[in-house]
Design a protein around this motif. Structure first.
Motif, PDB file in Angstrom:
ATOM      1  N   SER A  73       0.818  -1.203   0.000  1.00  0.00           N
ATOM      2  CA  SER A  73       0.000   0.000   0.000  1.00  0.00           C
ATOM      3  C   SER A  73       0.859   1.263   0.000  1.00  0.00           C
ATOM      4  O   SER A  73       0.431   2.296  -0.518  1.00  0.00           O
ATOM      5  CB  SER A  73      -0.925  -0.005   1.216  1.00  0.00           C
ATOM      6  OG  SER A  73      -0.163  -0.112   2.390  1.00  0.00           O
ATOM      7  N   LYS A  75      -1.664   3.489   1.718  1.00  0.00           N
ATOM      8  CA  LYS A  75      -1.225   3.303   3.102  1.00  0.00           C
ATOM      9  C   LYS A  75      -1.848   4.397   3.951  1.00  0.00           C
ATOM     10  O   LYS A  75      -1.923   5.550   3.540  1.00  0.00           O
ATOM     11  CB  LYS A  75       0.302   3.388   3.130  1.00  0.00           C
ATOM     12  CG  LYS A  75       0.974   3.247   4.456  1.00  0.00           C
ATOM     13  CD  LYS A  75       0.732   1.941   5.100  1.00  0.00           C
ATOM     14  CE  LYS A  75       1.773   0.878   4.938  1.00  0.00           C
ATOM     15  NZ  LYS A  75       1.329  -0.399   5.567  1.00  0.00           N
ATOM     16  N   ASP A  86       4.552  -0.687   8.925  1.00  0.00           N
ATOM     17  CA  ASP A  86       4.525  -1.878   8.055  1.00  0.00           C
ATOM     18  C   ASP A  86       4.688  -1.533   6.579  1.00  0.00           C
ATOM     19  O   ASP A  86       3.929  -2.013   5.730  1.00  0.00           O
ATOM     20  CB  ASP A  86       3.216  -2.672   8.246  1.00  0.00           C
ATOM     21  CG  ASP A  86       2.986  -3.078   9.692  1.00  0.00           C
ATOM     22  OD1 ASP A  86       3.976  -3.162  10.440  1.00  0.00           O
ATOM     23  OD2 ASP A  86       1.826  -3.303  10.069  1.00  0.00           O
ATOM     24  N   ASP A 145       6.073  -2.126   3.175  1.00  0.00           N
ATOM     25  CA  ASP A 145       6.577  -3.391   2.618  1.00  0.00           C
ATOM     26  C   ASP A 145       7.809  -3.196   1.741  1.00  0.00           C
ATOM     27  O   ASP A 145       7.817  -2.322   0.866  1.00  0.00           O
ATOM     28  CB  ASP A 145       5.490  -4.055   1.758  1.00  0.00           C
ATOM     29  CG  ASP A 145       4.282  -4.445   2.591  1.00  0.00           C
ATOM     30  OD1 ASP A 145       4.401  -5.383   3.391  1.00  0.00           O
ATOM     31  OD2 ASP A 145       3.225  -3.796   2.454  1.00  0.00           O
TER      32      ASP A 145
END
Ligand SMILES: Nc1ncnc2c1ncn2[C@@H]1O[C@H](COP(=O)(O)OP(=O)(O)OP(=O)(O)O)[C@@H](O)[C@H]1O
Ligand SMILES: [Mg+2]
Length: 296
Positions: free
Chosen positions: A50, A56, A62, A64
């Motif tokens: 995201s 996001k 988090d 990625d």
């Protein structure tokens, strides 16, 4: 006092990635790449998920990082997915400390010890990254899935292309809607898991173009999501397991109630505004979404 439209636009802007956050994410990415390259042969790692699609939400966590592994590591592909995740966990723990590294279903999370303040602000710092070991397979990737006990296929480009098409079809407001919706989900203890499921549902549930009023958009979106949360939602790229596979019947029931409650909170906020109670309406939206929705 701001109008409701202005409040939503401020909320939208607060959920956008800022240059300082992108700089911090890029620094963390480079630092992790430099360390992992001392342990593995990694080819063309990249920021994805995201974060890369601009879906996001905040606070930024988090993020990625996909790490495609070279042929020297091909043996992992024939082993249980836990093995490569354990190898990444050990390598990352050497630099960041075992207490800050944890193994997830498909990645290893590195926690940077950043805590958001009461307004959900992190001084433009990324809280954590998810490092995903991967193998290139034609135009797709294979990644470990500890829950499935096997390797699954995925394609970040297809997911990104679908998000771009949805954004275009929704008068450029689709990504903002997804970020706001994911922020609502986090604020209510994540009734919908994984949050990627909300993005996948929005590919289908937000259609026909942005109607011009954020309040009505969310009222109707929450109603649609409540109606459709118990469906099976496939990977939009048609490769991996259903994105809804973490939602058992109990979780679906909890998520449905949370979405129904959100719809009635939205209806109530709309009603307050109709009565001219703008201050109360702002507070109601802030209570529904969380502290990054501006104070009246
Ligand atoms: N079931 C699946 N099959 C194939 N690919 C998947 C599946 N689930 C997730 N992915 C891919 O892996 C990426 C990372 O997964 P993750 O759960 O972090 O979602 P995300 O979109 O990054 O959302 P979040 O904002 O919660 O991090 C997704 O963006 C998607 O491209
Ligand atoms: Mg992610």
């Amino acid at each position: 006092m701001r109008t409701l439209e202005e409040a939503f636009l401020k909320f939208k802007s607060r959920l956008e990635l800022k240059p300082k956050e992108q700089d911090n994410a890029s620094e963390r990415h480079k630092e992790i790449r430099a360390h992992l390259k001392t342990k593995f042969t990694i080819e063309n790692d990249f920021l994805t998920g995201s974060y890369a699609r601009w879906t996001k939400t905040k606070p930024l966590k988090d993020v990625d990082i996909f790490c495609p592994l070279g042929t020297a590591h091909a043996h992992y592909r024939d082993e249980h997915p836990d093995n490569v995740l354990k190898a990444f966990e050990t390598a990352l723990a050497e630099k960041y400390g075992a207490a800050n590294v944890s193994r997830q279903r498909r990645s290893c999370t590195v926690d940077f010890g950043v805590t958001p303040d009461s307004e959900d602000k992190t001084d433009y710092k990324v809280m954590s990254v998810d490092v995903v070991p991967a193998f290139k397979k034609d135009d797709d990737y294979e990644i470990p899935d500890a829950n499935e006990g096997k390797w699954i296929e995925t394609n970040p480009k297809t997911h990104a292309d679908k998000a771009v098409a949805a954004q275009r079809a929704y008068n450029d407001q689709w990504k903002a809607m997804v970020r706001m919706l994911k922020y609502w989900n986090n604020h209510h203890g994540k009734p919908v898991k994984p949050s990627f499921l909300l993005e996948v549902m929005c590919l289908d549930c937000l259609s026909g173009g942005f109607g011009g009023r954020w309040d009505y958009e969310f009222q109707s979106l929450f109603a649609t999501l409540a109606n459709r949360i118990d469906e099976v939602w496939a990977d939009p790229a048609g490769l991996g397991p259903p994105v809804s596979d973490m939602m058992d019947n109990a979780r679906k029931a909890t998520a449905k109630s949370a979405l129904e409650a959100a719809e009635s909170a939205a209806t109530n906020a709309i009603h307050l505004a109709r009565q001219g109670k703008n201050y109360e309406a702002h507070l109601a939206w802030r209570a529904l979404f969380g502290p990054l929705f501006p104070h009246p």
